[in-house]
Write a protein that holds these residues in place. Sequence first.
Motif, mmCIF file in Angstrom:
data_model
loop_
_atom_site.group_PDB
_atom_site.id
_atom_site.type_symbol
_atom_site.label_atom_id
_atom_site.label_comp_id
_atom_site.label_asym_id
_atom_site.label_seq_id
_atom_site.Cartn_x
_atom_site.Cartn_y
_atom_site.Cartn_z
ATOM 1 N N ARG A 1 0.900 -1.158 0.000
ATOM 2 C CA ARG A 1 0.000 0.000 0.000
ATOM 3 C C ARG A 1 0.934 1.202 0.000
ATOM 4 O O ARG A 1 1.590 1.464 0.994
ATOM 5 C CB ARG A 1 -0.870 0.012 1.248
ATOM 6 N N SER B 1 -10.029 -7.777 -4.724
ATOM 7 C CA SER B 1 -10.112 -7.445 -3.292
ATOM 8 C C SER B 1 -11.145 -8.352 -2.666
ATOM 9 O O SER B 1 -12.247 -8.494 -3.210
ATOM 10 C CB SER B 1 -10.551 -5.996 -3.094
ATOM 11 N N ILE B 2 -10.813 -8.961 -1.547
ATOM 12 C CA ILE B 2 -11.783 -9.871 -0.923
ATOM 13 C C ILE B 2 -13.016 -9.119 -0.418
ATOM 14 O O ILE B 2 -14.035 -9.721 -0.159
ATOM 15 C CB ILE B 2 -11.154 -10.697 0.226
ATOM 16 N N ASP B 3 -12.915 -7.785 -0.261
ATOM 17 C CA ASP B 3 -14.011 -7.021 0.357
ATOM 18 C C ASP B 3 -15.257 -6.905 -0.522
ATOM 19 O O ASP B 3 -16.342 -6.624 -0.039
ATOM 20 C CB ASP B 3 -13.533 -5.603 0.713
ATOM 21 N N MET C 1 -13.433 -10.123 7.751
ATOM 22 C CA MET C 1 -12.850 -8.883 7.215
ATOM 23 C C MET C 1 -13.867 -8.162 6.331
ATOM 24 O O MET C 1 -15.023 -8.565 6.240
ATOM 25 C CB MET C 1 -11.611 -9.219 6.398
ATOM 26 N N GLY C 2 -13.433 -7.127 5.666
ATOM 27 C CA GLY C 2 -14.314 -6.394 4.750
ATOM 28 C C GLY C 2 -14.189 -4.887 4.868
ATOM 29 O O GLY C 2 -14.917 -4.147 4.220
ATOM 30 N N ARG C 3 -13.324 -4.447 5.750
ATOM 31 C CA ARG C 3 -13.141 -3.013 5.997
ATOM 32 C C ARG C 3 -14.491 -2.357 6.304
ATOM 33 O O ARG C 3 -15.107 -2.746 7.287
ATOM 34 C CB ARG C 3 -12.482 -2.354 4.786
ATOM 35 N N GLU D 1 -15.869 -6.711 10.373
ATOM 36 C CA GLU D 1 -14.889 -5.943 11.166
ATOM 37 C C GLU D 1 -15.265 -4.460 11.296
ATOM 38 O O GLU D 1 -14.856 -3.806 12.239
ATOM 39 C CB GLU D 1 -13.480 -6.087 10.582
ATOM 40 N N HIS E 1 -6.360 -12.634 8.746
ATOM 41 C CA HIS E 1 -5.766 -12.706 7.409
ATOM 42 C C HIS E 1 -5.829 -14.073 6.747
ATOM 43 O O HIS E 1 -5.484 -14.174 5.573
ATOM 44 C CB HIS E 1 -4.313 -12.207 7.468
ATOM 45 N N ARG F 1 -7.472 -13.973 3.484
ATOM 46 C CA ARG F 1 -6.822 -13.445 2.272
ATOM 47 C C ARG F 1 -5.939 -14.480 1.586
ATOM 48 O O ARG F 1 -5.470 -14.254 0.469
ATOM 49 C CB ARG F 1 -5.977 -12.217 2.644
HETATM 50 O O1 F6P Z 1 -8.965 -4.801 1.763
HETATM 51 C C1 F6P Z 1 -8.653 -6.088 2.149
HETATM 52 C C2 F6P Z 1 -8.471 -6.170 3.645
HETATM 53 O O2 F6P Z 1 -8.192 -7.514 3.985
HETATM 54 C C3 F6P Z 1 -9.635 -5.653 4.484
HETATM 55 O O3 F6P Z 1 -10.694 -6.564 4.568
HETATM 56 C C4 F6P Z 1 -8.977 -5.369 5.796
HETATM 57 O O4 F6P Z 1 -9.656 -4.358 6.509
HETATM 58 C C5 F6P Z 1 -7.603 -4.890 5.385
HETATM 59 O O5 F6P Z 1 -7.372 -5.371 4.058
HETATM 60 C C6 F6P Z 1 -6.481 -5.362 6.269
HETATM 61 O O6 F6P Z 1 -5.318 -4.766 5.842
HETATM 62 P P1 F6P Z 1 -3.840 -5.190 6.280
HETATM 63 O O7 F6P Z 1 -3.447 -6.374 5.452
HETATM 64 O O8 F6P Z 1 -3.027 -3.995 5.970
HETATM 65 O O9 F6P Z 1 -3.901 -5.549 7.723
#
Ligand code: F6P
Length: 325
Positions: free
Chosen positions: A76, A129-131, A173-175, A226, A255, A258
């Motif tokens: 990122r 993106s998994i979200d 997850m899912g932001r 989340e 994670h 992911r």
């Molecule tokens: O956008 C994908 C995601 O897994 C979200 O669901 C989660 O909030 C975020 O990334 C977590 O990010 P990081 O890998 O930086 O902890």
Amino acid sequence: MMEKPFTIGMLTSGGDAPGMNAAIRAVVRTGIANNCRVIGVSNGFDGLINGEFKEMGPRDVGGILQRGGTILQTRRSKTFIDPRGQRDAIRRMNEAGMDALVVIGGDGSLNGANALHTQGIKVIGIPASIDNDIWGTNIAIGVDTAMNTIMDAVDKLRDTASSHGRAFIVETMGRNSGYLAVMTGIVCGAEIVLIPEVEASLEEVAEAVEDAYRRGKTHAIIIVAEGFNLRTTELAHHLDEMDLGFKTRVTILGHIQRGGSPTAYDRLLASRMGVKAVEALLAGTSGVMTGLKGRGIDYIPLADVIANKRRTNLEYHHMARVLAR
Ligand code: F6P
């Protein structure tokens, strides 16, 4: 003099998603089949700024179709948000003779892709993106695999929950999106699903758990996205204090959602999108994202993608509730 082949750069950016490798493979092999050069950029937009480039041939993407993660690595990038970072990236692309860029990632990454497009660079985005919060596609690469991972985990948790007569709070997850929670709530038969898009009081959650107990269920599953405003451990503490028939345990999936080998669905989606991305570039198209619409892959302007947010369909939230009774 031989004409310089059309040269496509490619990077993965943001959170990784299962199926990214299948998309990388599809871009490399389709590009080469059409006499293009394909250059892999490591470490997302940071790698573009730093010139972390490596030409890729068909054998470089052998044996990756079934692998989760991304062989190109992902980041990122804060530096790329700054226009000076973008300027440096464009300079690197020009030095390497890159004519176009394929960006595989989520909404932040597609934002970055659009920033390059508006500065005259040929860019195609591929949603991963998994979200599942990216506007303009029914589903993004990685979502199906993540849902299967969650389903597998909840099925296992239900076994132990039933054996002990417990309620399990499972955080997905899912932001800011409740998509993963709602859809897995349906396929896992959760008693209640808590998402950022819908307010829910502690009393409502308690009622759902107690209702499951009253109906003679041997367990209760509470799926919490989340982004929901109450932390899972806090919720468990309150529910236990209320003595609802079930004792509570918390599992934060984190994670693991992911990772893992992409499902058939994600491999196919990623392969189709990778092919379509190269086809778009060969047709002179730029500034679009490949998006699944009905049965086909369409090209959606990146400007529209980043101006909108894909909303979770709340009908499914209601459906999850009805089907749990
Ligand atoms: O956008 C994908 C995601 O897994 C979200 O669901 C989660 O909030 C975020 O990334 C977590 O990010 P990081 O890998 O930086 O902890």
